[in-house]
Scaffold this motif. Structure first.
Motif, PDB file in Angstrom:
ATOM      1  N   GLU A 115     -86.727   9.117  74.983  1.00  0.00           N
ATOM      2  CA  GLU A 115     -86.935   7.669  75.007  1.00  0.00           C
ATOM      3  C   GLU A 115     -87.651   7.249  76.289  1.00  0.00           C
ATOM      4  OE1 GLU A 115     -83.168   5.863  74.476  1.00  0.00           O
ATOM      5  OE2 GLU A 115     -83.006   6.335  72.328  1.00  0.00           O
ATOM      6  N   VAL A 116     -87.275   7.897  77.446  1.00  0.00           N
ATOM      7  CA  VAL A 116     -87.903   7.557  78.732  1.00  0.00           C
ATOM      8  C   VAL A 116     -89.382   7.924  78.702  1.00  0.00           C
ATOM      9  CG1 VAL A 116     -88.002   8.147  81.195  1.00  0.00           C
ATOM     10  CG2 VAL A 116     -85.810   7.651  80.099  1.00  0.00           C
TER      11      VAL A 116
ATOM     12  N   VAL B  99     -84.712   4.412  82.404  1.00  0.00           N
ATOM     13  CA  VAL B  99     -84.504   5.409  83.477  1.00  0.00           C
ATOM     14  C   VAL B  99     -83.040   5.377  83.936  1.00  0.00           C
ATOM     15  CG1 VAL B  99     -85.082   6.015  85.866  1.00  0.00           C
ATOM     16  CG2 VAL B  99     -86.883   5.384  84.248  1.00  0.00           C
ATOM     17  N   SER B 100     -82.472   4.175  84.013  1.00  0.00           N
ATOM     18  CA  SER B 100     -81.046   4.066  84.396  1.00  0.00           C
ATOM     19  C   SER B 100     -80.152   4.764  83.383  1.00  0.00           C
ATOM     20  CB  SER B 100     -80.650   2.585  84.514  1.00  0.00           C
ATOM     21  OG  SER B 100     -81.371   1.964  85.548  1.00  0.00           O
ATOM     22  N   GLN B 101     -80.480   4.590  82.097  1.00  0.00           N
ATOM     23  CA  GLN B 101     -79.697   5.271  81.039  1.00  0.00           C
ATOM     24  C   GLN B 101     -79.794   6.791  81.167  1.00  0.00           C
ATOM     25  OE1 GLN B 101     -77.653   4.005  78.668  1.00  0.00           O
ATOM     26  NE2 GLN B 101     -77.943   1.989  79.648  1.00  0.00           N
ATOM     27  N   LEU B 102     -81.007   7.242  81.590  1.00  0.00           N
ATOM     28  CA  LEU B 102     -81.201   8.693  81.774  1.00  0.00           C
ATOM     29  C   LEU B 102     -80.341   9.201  82.923  1.00  0.00           C
ATOM     30  CD1 LEU B 102     -82.721  11.305  81.085  1.00  0.00           C
ATOM     31  CD2 LEU B 102     -84.518  10.586  82.688  1.00  0.00           C
ATOM     32  N   ASP B 103     -80.293   8.453  84.031  1.00  0.00           N
ATOM     33  CA  ASP B 103     -79.451   8.872  85.171  1.00  0.00           C
ATOM     34  C   ASP B 103     -77.971   8.935  84.776  1.00  0.00           C
ATOM     35  OD1 ASP B 103     -81.676   9.056  86.775  1.00  0.00           O
ATOM     36  OD2 ASP B 103     -81.467   7.020  87.596  1.00  0.00           O
ATOM     37  N   LEU B 104     -77.547   7.942  83.996  1.00  0.00           N
ATOM     38  CA  LEU B 104     -76.137   7.942  83.540  1.00  0.00           C
ATOM     39  C   LEU B 104     -75.831   9.145  82.641  1.00  0.00           C
ATOM     40  CD1 LEU B 104     -75.652   4.128  82.764  1.00  0.00           C
ATOM     41  CD2 LEU B 104     -74.636   5.442  84.642  1.00  0.00           C
ATOM     42  N   ALA B 105     -76.828   9.496  81.792  1.00  0.00           N
ATOM     43  CA  ALA B 105     -76.625  10.647  80.886  1.00  0.00           C
ATOM     44  C   ALA B 105     -76.517  11.945  81.684  1.00  0.00           C
ATOM     45  CB  ALA B 105     -77.764  10.728  79.871  1.00  0.00           C
TER      46      ALA B 105
END
Length: 426
Positions: free
Chosen positions: A154-155, A176-182
Motif C-alpha cells: 500500500e505504501v 508510512v505510519s501504518q507501516l511503522d506500526l506493522a
C-alpha cells in the motif's frame, strides 16, 4: 607201787591240763583272727580280661518331621473362623483359618478410586501440550508478517500516486505510519515468541518431572492395589502341604499378625527324625551314618531302625545334639521314643571295670590284691598298681600298660583302703 600210781596220776592230770590249754590257745587264736577279720575292709576282686569295649547310649527324645512348615502372614487381620484343631491330618488346599477380609476390601475400593484420580490428572497434564501454546505465538508472527507485507504494498502504491499528484502528502504519511506500526507489531510478536520459548523450556522440564512423579504415584498405587488383592486372597488360609497340624497360634476373635506363625504343620514328605543330647565323651565315638535303634514309648512298644544324620554342638551347653533319621512312613510326629546306640569302639588285651580305675596325684592306677603268709595264716594286702588307660565304655576301661594279666583287681571295698591296707575277701 603207790608212788608209781601217784606219778601216773599226776602225769595224766598234766597231760589233760596241757590239752585243755592247747585247745584254749587254738580257740583264742582263731577267735582273735575272726574278730580281726570282722574289723578289716572287705573287698571284691576281678581278673583282668581281654575283650572289646562297647559304648551304649540310651536317651529319651521326641519324633519330629524333617519338613516342618510354619505359615506366616505379612499383614494383620482378625481371625473369623478356625477350621482345624491341633493333631488333625490335612491335605494340600484344606482351609485352616478364615480371616476377616472386609476392612481390606474397603481399603481396596479407596485405593482404586485414588488410582483413577491419578490417571485422570496424568491425562490432563499430557493434554496441556506446550506446543499448542507456541503455535499461537507463531500464528501471531505470521499474521504480523502478512499485515506488514500488505501495508508495504500500500505504501509503494501511495508513493507512486503521491509522485503523480494523485494523493495528498498527508495520506502518504498515514500509510508510512501504518507501516511503522506493522513493523513494531511484527518485532513484538517475535520477541514474545522468544520469551515464550525460554519460558516453555523451563515449563517443559518442570512438566516432565511432574509427569514422571505422576507415573511413579500411579505405579505405587497399582502395587498397593495388587498387594491388597493378594492379602484378600490370603484371608482364606490353606494348607500348603499334606501333614499333621502341630500348632494353631491364633483363636477366633484374635488379631493375627507376623509375630508368630498362624499354624505349624509337620509334613511326611522328607521323613522323620529324633534329636537327643549326649555328652562330649560319648559323642567322640559316634559318626554320621552309624545305625541305631529307636524304641517307641507306646502301647505297641515297637522299635524302628535309624541312622545318625548330624552331630552338632548344643547351644549354651557342653553337650552334642545327635539327629537320627528314621525309616518309617507310618509315623506322625510327636511320638515319645528312646534312642538306643550300641557300638564297638576298640579291642584291648586287658579290660578292667570302670569303678576299679582310680586317680591320685601320680596318675591313674588300680588296687590289686596281694597274698602273703602271716603268723595266723594267709593274709591279703592292698597294692597300688599304676596303669595307662585307653578308651572306656559304660562298664569297662581299656588298659594299654601296667598289667601282666595275673593280677586280682579290687573293684569294691566295704571301707576306705589305701596302699598296704590289710583286707579280707568277700
Amino acid at each position: 607201787m603207790e608212788d608209781t600210781k601217784k606219778i601216773d596220776m599226776r602225769k595224766k592230770k598234766i597231760l589233760k591240763v596241757g590239752q585243755v590249754f592247747l585247745v584254749i590257745i587254738i580257740f583264742f587264736t582263731f577267735t582273735s583272727k575272726s574278730i580281726r577279720n570282722l574289723t578289716l575292709p572287705k573287698v571284691s576282686t576281678v581278673d583282668a580280661k581281654s575283650g572289646s569295649l562297647i559304648i551304649e547310649i540310651a536317651r529319651d527324645g521326641i519324633i519330629n518331621a524333617v519338613k516342618r512348615i510354619e505359615h506366616y502372614i505379612d499383614f494383620s487381620a482378625t481371625v473369623k473362623e478356625v477350621k482345624v484343631s491341633v493333631g488333625d491330618s490335612v491335605v494340600t488346599g484344606d482351609t485352616i483359618l478364615v480371616l476377616d477380609k472386609e476392612p481390606l476390601e474397603r481399603d481396596l475400593i479407596k485405593k482404586e478410586i485414588a488410582l483413577k484420580r491419578l490417571k485422570l490428572q496424568y491425562d490432563n497434564a499430557v493434554a496441556g501440550n506446550i506446543e499448542d501454546i507456541l503455535y499461537t505465538y507463531e500464528q501471531k508472527i505470521k499474521e504480523a508478517e502478512t499485515e506488514l507485507s500488505k501495508i508495504e504494498e500500500e505504501v509503494k502504491i501511495k508513493e507512486q500516486l503521491y509522485n503523480e499528484g494523485a494523493v495528498a502528502k498527508r495520506e502518504l504519511d498515514n500509510a508510512v505510519s501504518q507501516l511503522d506500526l506493522a513493523k513494531i507489531k511484527l518485532e513484538n510478536a517475535n520477541n514474545d515468541l522468544e520469551k515464550q520459548l525460554e519460558k516453555s523450556d523451563r515449563e517443559k522440564e518442570n512438566r516432565e518431572r511432574e509427569m514422571e512423579l505422576m507415573k511413579l504415584d500411579i505405579s505405587n498405587a497399582e502395587i498397593e492395589i495388587e498387594e491388597l488383592k493378594k492379602m484378600i486372597k490370603n484371608c482364606t488360609v490353606i494348607a500348603t502341604n499334606d501333614g499333621i497340624i502341630k500348632e494353631i497360634n491364633f483363636k477366633e476373635g484374635m488379631v493375627a499378625n507376623n509375630s508368630k506363625p498362624l499354624y505349624v504343620l509337620d509334613s511326611p514328605d522328607k521323613g522323620f527324625e529324633a534329636t537327643v543330647a549326649v555328652n562330649n565323651e560319648e559323642s567322640q565315638y559316634l559318626e554320621t551314618g552309624d545305625r541305631v535303634q529307636v524304641f517307641l514309648k507306646s502301647e505297641s512298644s515297637s522299635s524302628l531302625n535309624g541312622e545318625i544324620k548330624t552331630i552338632k554342638d548344643a547351644e549354651n551347653t557342653d553337650k552334642k545334639l545327635i539327629t537320627v533319621g528314621l525309616e518309617d512312613q507310618n509315623l506322625k510326629g510327636g511320638e515319645a521314643v528312646e534312642v538306643y546306640i550300641k557300638k564297638p569302639i576298640g579291642s584291648y588285651k586287658y579290660l578292667v571295670p570302670r569303678q576299679a580305675l582310680r586317680t591320685d596325684e601320680q596318675g591313674k592306677f588300680v588296687f590289686i590284691l596281694e597274698e602273703r603268709q602271716g603268723p595266723l595264716g594267709k593274709e591279703y594286702y592292698v597294692v597300688r598298681n599304676g596303669v595307662t588307660e585307653g578308651d572306656s565304655d559304660n562298664n569297662n576301661v581299656g588298659i594299654f600298660s601296667g598289667l601282666m594279666g595275673s593280677e586280682r583287681i579290687i573293684v569294691r571295698s566295704s571301707k576306705p583302703i589305701s596302699e598296704g591296707s590289710l583286707v579280707t575277701i568277700e
